[in-house]
Motif scaffolding. Structure first.
Motif, mmCIF file in Angstrom:
data_model
loop_
_atom_site.group_PDB
_atom_site.id
_atom_site.type_symbol
_atom_site.label_atom_id
_atom_site.label_comp_id
_atom_site.label_asym_id
_atom_site.label_seq_id
_atom_site.Cartn_x
_atom_site.Cartn_y
_atom_site.Cartn_z
ATOM 1 N N ARG A 75 0.829 -1.211 0.000
ATOM 2 C CA ARG A 75 0.000 0.000 0.000
ATOM 3 C C ARG A 75 0.863 1.261 0.000
ATOM 4 O O ARG A 75 0.544 2.238 -0.671
ATOM 5 N N ILE A 78 2.150 1.997 -3.497
ATOM 6 C CA ILE A 78 1.118 2.609 -4.334
ATOM 7 C C ILE A 78 0.907 4.073 -3.927
ATOM 8 O O ILE A 78 0.842 4.964 -4.775
ATOM 9 N N ILE A 84 0.316 4.861 -12.052
ATOM 10 C CA ILE A 84 0.288 3.395 -12.030
ATOM 11 C C ILE A 84 0.298 2.863 -13.466
ATOM 12 O O ILE A 84 -0.381 3.412 -14.342
ATOM 13 N N LEU A 103 -5.819 -4.916 -6.259
ATOM 14 C CA LEU A 103 -6.716 -3.761 -6.342
ATOM 15 C C LEU A 103 -7.539 -3.628 -5.060
ATOM 16 O O LEU A 103 -7.694 -2.538 -4.506
ATOM 17 N N SER A 107 -7.430 -0.713 -1.984
ATOM 18 C CA SER A 107 -8.634 0.110 -1.905
ATOM 19 C C SER A 107 -9.188 0.201 -0.490
ATOM 20 O O SER A 107 -10.072 1.015 -0.219
ATOM 21 N N ASN A 111 -8.205 4.550 0.732
ATOM 22 C CA ASN A 111 -7.975 4.067 -0.630
ATOM 23 C C ASN A 111 -6.736 4.754 -1.218
ATOM 24 O O ASN A 111 -6.774 5.943 -1.512
ATOM 25 N N TRP A 113 -5.351 4.197 -4.113
ATOM 26 C CA TRP A 113 -5.433 4.382 -5.560
ATOM 27 C C TRP A 113 -5.966 5.767 -5.922
ATOM 28 O O TRP A 113 -5.764 6.237 -7.050
ATOM 29 N N LYS A 116 -4.912 8.726 -8.705
ATOM 30 C CA LYS A 116 -3.690 8.355 -9.432
ATOM 31 C C LYS A 116 -3.987 8.245 -10.930
ATOM 32 O O LYS A 116 -4.951 7.595 -11.339
ATOM 33 N N ALA A 118 -3.278 6.515 -14.516
ATOM 34 C CA ALA A 118 -2.911 5.123 -14.787
ATOM 35 C C ALA A 118 -2.999 4.812 -16.270
ATOM 36 O O ALA A 118 -3.674 5.510 -17.034
ATOM 37 N N GLY A 140 -11.727 0.868 -11.990
ATOM 38 C CA GLY A 140 -11.035 2.120 -11.708
ATOM 39 C C GLY A 140 -11.965 3.285 -11.433
ATOM 40 O O GLY A 140 -11.614 4.209 -10.694
ATOM 41 N N LEU A 143 -12.545 3.103 -7.822
ATOM 42 C CA LEU A 143 -11.312 3.331 -7.068
ATOM 43 C C LEU A 143 -10.773 4.746 -7.234
ATOM 44 O O LEU A 143 -9.793 5.112 -6.607
ATOM 45 N N LEU A 145 -9.333 5.946 -9.921
ATOM 46 C CA LEU A 145 -8.175 5.962 -10.815
ATOM 47 C C LEU A 145 -8.534 6.740 -12.068
ATOM 48 O O LEU A 145 -9.692 6.724 -12.508
#
Length: 195
Positions: A75, A78, A84, A103, A107, A111, A113, A116, A118, A140, A143, A145
């Protein structure tokens, strides 16, 4: 008066392969991406993050808001990344179980992610992994993303000429050029979001 020069900051990219095979073509795509950043995409550093040590997600492993050490370390990788890079194989029209597990772990609250930028690389049979890419994009959304839209990278690994060697290394020059364009796009998008 000297002209001001603009120096791009270093973009730190966390790269995850959804395939655990020793000679995985997807991990080979990430190796090629790492090599390309050293040769022709200045200002970007890619770190391969091995997801194979992650336990299957189980909230019983969360104790007083903490996670198992291997999960905490993942984590943090990330969280520290600027963007990413996913190499996602297609399993039954979807992402692989190891990638979905990664994933899900990242999360968990908070979270890591979120927000970010990607990009996704896929290879495989006739569709080149495209259906898995679209499913990953759907995941995503939840999340938070932000995927680049173009160029997409899907590659039919089995159509001549040969794309990978016996160790899973990308050897096709046209595919390397396409991969480079994905990296350049991810870099530009990351810088744009950072501004």
């Amino acid at each position: 008066m000297e002209a001001a020069t603009s120096i791009k900051p270093i973009i730190r990219v966390a790269a995850l392969s959804g395939s655990l095979r020793k000679t995985s073509f997807h991990t080979g795509l990430l190796r090629a991406a790492i090599d390309l950043t050293k040769e022709s995409v200045p200002g970007m550093e890619i770190e391969y993050i091995d997801i194979s040590p992650l336990p299957l997600i189980n909230t019983d492993l969360e104790i007083n808001g903490t996670y198992p050490p291997v999960v905490e370390a993942f984590r943090l990788k990330i969280l520290d990344a600027d963007s990413i890079l996913f190499a996602s194989p297609e399993y039954n029209f979807s992402v692989s179980a190891p990638l979905k597990n990664a994933l899900d772990w990242a999360s968990r609250a908070p979270n890591v992610w979120a927000d970010k930028p990607a990009a996704i690389l896929s290879t495989g049979g006739s569709s080149g992994g495209g259906r898995a890419q679209y499913h990953l994009r759907q995941i995503g959304v939840f999340l938070d993303l932000h995927f680049i839209n173009k160029p997409e990278f899907t590659l039919n690994a089995f159509q001549p000429p040969q794309k990978f060697d016996a160790e899973g290394n990308l050897v096709d020059e046209a595919a390397k050029e396409k991969l480079k364009q994905v990296l350049v796009s991810l870099q530009a998008f990351t810088l744009r979001l950072q501004r």
